[in-house]
Enzyme design. Structure first.
Site, mmCIF file in Angstrom:
data_model
loop_
_atom_site.group_PDB
_atom_site.id
_atom_site.type_symbol
_atom_site.label_atom_id
_atom_site.label_comp_id
_atom_site.label_asym_id
_atom_site.label_seq_id
_atom_site.Cartn_x
_atom_site.Cartn_y
_atom_site.Cartn_z
ATOM 1 N N ARG A 21 -64.629 11.109 14.450
ATOM 2 C CA ARG A 21 -64.179 10.129 15.459
ATOM 3 C C ARG A 21 -64.021 8.789 14.756
ATOM 4 N NH1 ARG A 21 -66.252 9.022 21.542
ATOM 5 N NH2 ARG A 21 -64.921 10.828 21.799
ATOM 6 N N HIS B 274 -56.584 12.177 21.345
ATOM 7 C CA HIS B 274 -57.879 12.789 21.663
ATOM 8 C C HIS B 274 -57.637 14.274 21.994
ATOM 9 C CE1 HIS B 274 -61.983 13.136 22.561
ATOM 10 N NE2 HIS B 274 -62.110 12.369 23.631
ATOM 11 N N GLN C 96 -60.274 16.548 23.915
ATOM 12 C CA GLN C 96 -60.378 16.229 25.345
ATOM 13 C C GLN C 96 -59.309 16.982 26.132
ATOM 14 O OE1 GLN C 96 -62.547 14.005 27.113
ATOM 15 N NE2 GLN C 96 -61.587 15.123 28.779
ATOM 16 N N ASP D 273 -58.177 7.051 32.991
ATOM 17 C CA ASP D 273 -59.090 6.734 31.888
ATOM 18 C C ASP D 273 -59.309 5.226 31.927
ATOM 19 O OD1 ASP D 273 -60.524 6.730 29.484
ATOM 20 O OD2 ASP D 273 -58.758 6.953 28.207
ATOM 21 N N CYS E 35 -61.581 11.570 32.023
ATOM 22 C CA CYS E 35 -62.202 12.073 30.782
ATOM 23 C C CYS E 35 -63.617 11.525 30.595
ATOM 24 C CB CYS E 35 -61.322 11.728 29.582
ATOM 25 S SG CYS E 35 -61.036 9.960 29.400
ATOM 26 N N ARG F 254 -65.503 20.591 27.935
ATOM 27 C CA ARG F 254 -65.429 20.169 26.528
ATOM 28 C C ARG F 254 -66.141 21.197 25.654
ATOM 29 N NH1 ARG F 254 -64.682 14.803 25.187
ATOM 30 N NH2 ARG F 254 -64.437 15.731 23.127
HETATM 31 N N1 CP Z 1 -64.569 11.869 26.938
HETATM 32 C C1 CP Z 1 -65.203 11.589 25.788
HETATM 33 O O1 CP Z 1 -64.661 11.793 24.675
HETATM 34 O O2 CP Z 1 -66.452 11.094 25.940
HETATM 35 P P1 CP Z 1 -67.356 10.439 24.809
HETATM 36 O O3 CP Z 1 -66.641 9.205 24.340
HETATM 37 O O4 CP Z 1 -68.659 10.141 25.453
HETATM 38 O O5 CP Z 1 -67.495 11.424 23.670
HETATM 39 N N1 NVA Z 2 -59.383 5.917 25.842
HETATM 40 C C1 NVA Z 2 -60.826 5.970 25.730
HETATM 41 C C2 NVA Z 2 -61.291 7.373 25.769
HETATM 42 C C3 NVA Z 2 -62.761 7.558 25.730
HETATM 43 C C4 NVA Z 2 -63.155 8.999 25.733
HETATM 44 C C5 NVA Z 2 -61.273 5.298 24.447
HETATM 45 O O1 NVA Z 2 -60.639 5.499 23.397
HETATM 46 O O2 NVA Z 2 -62.246 4.532 24.491
#
Ligand code: CP
Ligand code: NVA
Length: 306
Positions: A105, A132, A135, A227, A265, A293
């Site tokens: 990440r 993502h 997700q 989101d 999400c 997930r």
């Molecule tokens: N939806 C999601 O990716 O959650 P986190 O950021 O908590 O991993």
């Molecule tokens: N768009 C959000 C998604 C979190 C799971 C972010 O990148 O923070």
């Protein structure tokens, strides 16, 4: 069916690979607590590195890996300094000597491409500023559970044209979901990604993505999705962004008094992109989505690693 080495974008998968993976995810979900649940990753170690916070992604991967017999090792990028303390190229070649796969990440999508180029092991995108994909696999599993299919389901995403929106748009173009993205002017996804989704839609005979500022379109959706308005690492000009998005909040009026189901999400900012009421009307579905997930990523790991 063969799968690609890496999952960096949802568009690394074609329609049959996505459907095949969702099928396996459903089987794994049904047999999760069965003593015969497969453990084909026994003896494998998988690394997870993150430079942003996470609840679902980290935990669902760690639990999933454990349930498949593998061992996971978690490290924060503060310690590694990807691309700063050490080049992507060298990090890629080091982790390839320890792990069977590496889940990352990060902010920099290009850094993921660089890692994947130099690593001999699979690199999985656990969220970048561009996409993502993990997700979206869980989201599609949730949509399939609800409607029995993906093709022809009308999905309207209301909110920022961010990483989640881009992956949903690309994935919809691949699987035949009718996708519409409703956002205030200036928050559309990058043009290159809209063009990419349009050419994927043409190739797969799917509806073209519809990017609009017209919130009235939400009432035509089979399912809504939202989101956060401000993604991790993008918290400049908070007040201006909130003002721009204010008319685009999902509430009971937008959901037809709860008639249209809503996905999120998570994490959710209640009172911003979604009201407390609209969230709670859909809490079962949203937490199913979070649970999915786990099942979707277990299927992904099996498809990529076995
Ligand atoms: N939806 C999601 O990716 O959650 P986190 O950021 O908590 O991993
Ligand atoms: N768009 C959000 C998604 C979190 C799971 C972010 O990148 O923070």
């Amino acid at each position: 069916m063969t799968f690609p080495k890496d999952l960096l974008s949802i568009a690394d998968l074609n329609e049959s690979q996505i459907n095949d993976l969702l099928e396996l995810a459903g089987t794994l979900k049904a047999s999760r607590f069965d003593p015969s649940h497969p453990k084909p990753l026994t003896g494998k170690s998988i690394g997870i590195l993150t430079s942003k916070p996470s609840l679902r992604t980290r935990l669902s991967f760690e639990v999933g890996l454990m349930e498949l017999g593998a061992h996971s090792v978690f490290i924060k990028n503060d310690e590694v300094g990807l691309g700063q303390r050490e080049s992507y190229n060298d990090v890629a070649r080091v982790i390839s000597r320890y792990f069977a796969a590496f889940i990352v990440r990060t902010h920099e999508h290009n850094g993921l491409l660089e890692l994947a180029k130099h690593a001999s092991i699979p690199i999985i995108n656990a969220l970048s500023d561009s996409e993502h994909p993990c997700q979206i696999l869980a989201d599609f599993l949730t949509i399939k559970e609800r409607f029995g299919r993906l093709k022809g389901v009308k999905l309207c995403y209301v909110g920022d044209g961010n990483n989640v929106a881009v992956s949903l748009m690309l994935g919809s173009a691949i699987t035949g979901i009718e996708f519409c993205l409703i956002t205030p002017s200036g928050y559309e996804p990058p043009k290159a990604q809209v063009d990419r989704a349009s050419s994927l839609a043409k190739k797969n005979a799917s509806p073209l993505p519809n990017i609009t500022n017209d919130l009235n379109l939400a009432s035509t959706a089979d399912i809504l999705y939202t989101d956060v308005w401000i993604s991790m690492g993008q918290d400049n000009s908070r007040e201006r962004i909130k003002k721009d998005f204010d008319p685009y909040q999902i509430n009971r009026q937008v959901s037809g008094n709860g008639r249209i189901p809503i996905l999120h999400c998570l994490p959710a900012h209640r009172g911003e992109e979604i009201t407390d009421e609209a969230f709670e009307d859909n809490a079962n579905l949203i937490f199913d989505q979070a649970e999915n997930r786990l099942h979707a990523q277990k299927a992904l790991l099996l498809k990529i690693l076995t």
